[in-house]
Write an enzyme that holds these catalytic residues in place. Sequence first.
Site, PDB file in Angstrom:
ATOM      1  N   HIS A 107      -3.197 -23.473  31.384  1.00 34.86           N
ATOM      2  CA  HIS A 107      -2.043 -24.374  31.516  1.00 34.86           C
ATOM      3  C   HIS A 107      -2.201 -25.627  30.663  1.00 34.86           C
ATOM      4  O   HIS A 107      -1.281 -26.000  29.919  1.00 34.86           O
ATOM      5  CB  HIS A 107      -1.831 -24.790  32.974  1.00 34.86           C
ATOM      6  CG  HIS A 107      -0.859 -25.917  33.091  1.00 34.86           C
ATOM      7  ND1 HIS A 107       0.508 -25.747  32.974  1.00 34.86           N
ATOM      8  CD2 HIS A 107      -1.057 -27.257  33.224  1.00 34.86           C
ATOM      9  CE1 HIS A 107       1.108 -26.920  33.053  1.00 34.86           C
ATOM     10  NE2 HIS A 107       0.183 -27.856  33.201  1.00 34.86           N
ATOM     11  N   ASP A 115      -8.017 -33.112  17.976  1.00 36.43           N
ATOM     12  CA  ASP A 115      -8.815 -32.245  18.846  1.00 36.43           C
ATOM     13  C   ASP A 115      -9.325 -33.077  20.000  1.00 36.43           C
ATOM     14  O   ASP A 115      -9.476 -34.304  19.884  1.00 36.43           O
ATOM     15  CB  ASP A 115     -10.007 -31.644  18.093  1.00 36.43           C
ATOM     16  CG  ASP A 115     -11.185 -32.609  18.031  1.00 36.43           C
ATOM     17  OD1 ASP A 115     -12.132 -32.443  18.819  1.00 36.43           O
ATOM     18  OD2 ASP A 115     -11.147 -33.549  17.210  1.00 36.43           O
ATOM     19  N   ASP A 128     -17.174 -29.259  13.106  1.00 34.21           N
ATOM     20  CA  ASP A 128     -17.680 -30.610  12.886  1.00 34.21           C
ATOM     21  C   ASP A 128     -19.096 -30.518  12.338  1.00 34.21           C
ATOM     22  O   ASP A 128     -19.699 -29.455  12.322  1.00 34.21           O
ATOM     23  CB  ASP A 128     -17.597 -31.462  14.155  1.00 34.21           C
ATOM     24  CG  ASP A 128     -18.381 -30.870  15.315  1.00 34.21           C
ATOM     25  OD1 ASP A 128     -19.214 -29.991  15.082  1.00 34.21           O
ATOM     26  OD2 ASP A 128     -18.144 -31.290  16.462  1.00 34.21           O
ATOM     27  N   SER A 129     -19.611 -31.633  11.880  1.00 33.67           N
ATOM     28  CA  SER A 129     -20.851 -31.613  11.090  1.00 33.67           C
ATOM     29  C   SER A 129     -22.119 -31.656  11.917  1.00 33.67           C
ATOM     30  O   SER A 129     -23.204 -31.422  11.404  1.00 33.67           O
ATOM     31  CB  SER A 129     -20.859 -32.815  10.143  1.00 33.67           C
ATOM     32  OG  SER A 129     -20.949 -34.021  10.893  1.00 33.67           O
ATOM     33  N   CYS A 134       1.853 -20.989  35.080  1.00 34.75           N
ATOM     34  CA  CYS A 134       3.061 -21.473  35.751  1.00 34.75           C
ATOM     35  C   CYS A 134       4.076 -20.356  35.998  1.00 34.75           C
ATOM     36  O   CYS A 134       4.895 -20.447  36.911  1.00 34.75           O
ATOM     37  CB  CYS A 134       3.693 -22.602  34.939  1.00 34.75           C
ATOM     38  SG  CYS A 134       2.717 -24.127  34.965  1.00 34.75           S
ATOM     39  N   GLN A 161     -15.252 -44.261   8.796  1.00 37.37           N
ATOM     40  CA  GLN A 161     -15.950 -44.953   9.871  1.00 37.37           C
ATOM     41  C   GLN A 161     -15.724 -46.461   9.699  1.00 37.37           C
ATOM     42  O   GLN A 161     -14.903 -46.881   8.907  1.00 37.37           O
ATOM     43  CB  GLN A 161     -17.432 -44.579   9.865  1.00 37.37           C
ATOM     44  CG  GLN A 161     -17.725 -43.144  10.288  1.00 37.37           C
ATOM     45  CD  GLN A 161     -17.532 -42.906  11.776  1.00 37.37           C
ATOM     46  OE1 GLN A 161     -17.260 -43.828  12.558  1.00 37.37           O
ATOM     47  NE2 GLN A 161     -17.686 -41.657  12.195  1.00 37.37           N
TER      48      GLN A 161
END
Length: 387
Positions: free
Chosen positions: A351, A282, A102-103, A325, A205
């Site tokens: 997990h 993300d 990211d910036s 698990c 945006q």
Amino acid sequence: MLEFEVLKTDPATVDSEGAYLGSYARRGQLTLNHGVVQTPIFMPVGTYGTVKGVTPQSLHDMNAQIILGNTFHLWMRPGLDVVAQFGGLHKFESWHKPILTDSGGFQVWSLGEMRKISEEGVKFASPVNGDKLFLTPEISMQIQTLLNSDIVMQFDECTPYDTKGHITTEGEARSSMELSRRWAKRCEIEFDKLENPNALFGIVQGGMFENLRQESLDALVEMDFPGYAVGGVSVGEPKEEMLRIMAHTPHRLPAHKPRYLMGVGTPEDLVEGVASGVDMFDCVMPTRNARNGHMFTRFGDLKIRNARYKSEEAPVDSTCGCYTCRNFSRAYMHHLDRCGEMLGPMLSSIHNLHYYLNLMQEVRGALDAGRFGEFVRQFKADRQRGV
């Protein structure tokens, strides 16, 4: 380099009641300089050049295809000179698959009153040593070029939902969006000047205003970025507002370019995002929640520090094939959490990340098989059932 191919789209289907179940979901393949990524995909967040508590080998074993790095924090520590010694992030952190950075825009925004935004860039005090620093679109591109990330994000201003209880007005959101749009052009010019061989994404945006989102989208599409992100969501707004923007924006982006929804979210958010036409996600939630004993399962969320798990022999999720698990009980995980042992959040992070990555693998399988609508129904029913 970036090549993106849509392999399959969700066919229109109906349920037993005749309700339409078609969506904008699509199955794709993204080719980058350090490898091929199958989409839709979840990208684990490696803020400081590491996904917290998880080794690169563990990420590889759980089939992570691409991870994130944080431009701002890596600039602060260890510093660009150190990363430059290694020729970029891949060798520095021993991760040889794709990386997205990211910036730094979101991190600068999160500094609040410690920063001052102008047309030229952002002045702020280093959270590490208090030094006065200045970050501009050009500097962000220079840093990310040095990091050699496969996907570079434009420098933008993250439009807040509210500031100290004041909900952002349309006028304020417009000013912020237009600044990000001008910065996008400066990023594009600097990126080309640097002859960066990787791919630059523009960021849509506009706050919670659909008309501003559309204006931002149209302007960025005209710049013809290799890919696009939807930013400024999951920044404190009510869930219904986030879902409204998710429903409005992603599918309007060019169909032949990858679409990335930044910082989102819960398993339900991911599935909803895929249905809205998103290819990439993300979020810090899997690892952050893991460090607080909050674990995701096929049948809802499990809070391992709850006393009910003190003597349970079952794994966290009996349907999960992750290392945790396959080897440990809920009782043992509860014990680690209660004792504050560092192995606890490590196993919980393994997990949770495996769950997110496997969820996306199941989504891809459902799209390949032409049964995404059926998958969504079963996913919702399972998650609502409870552990």
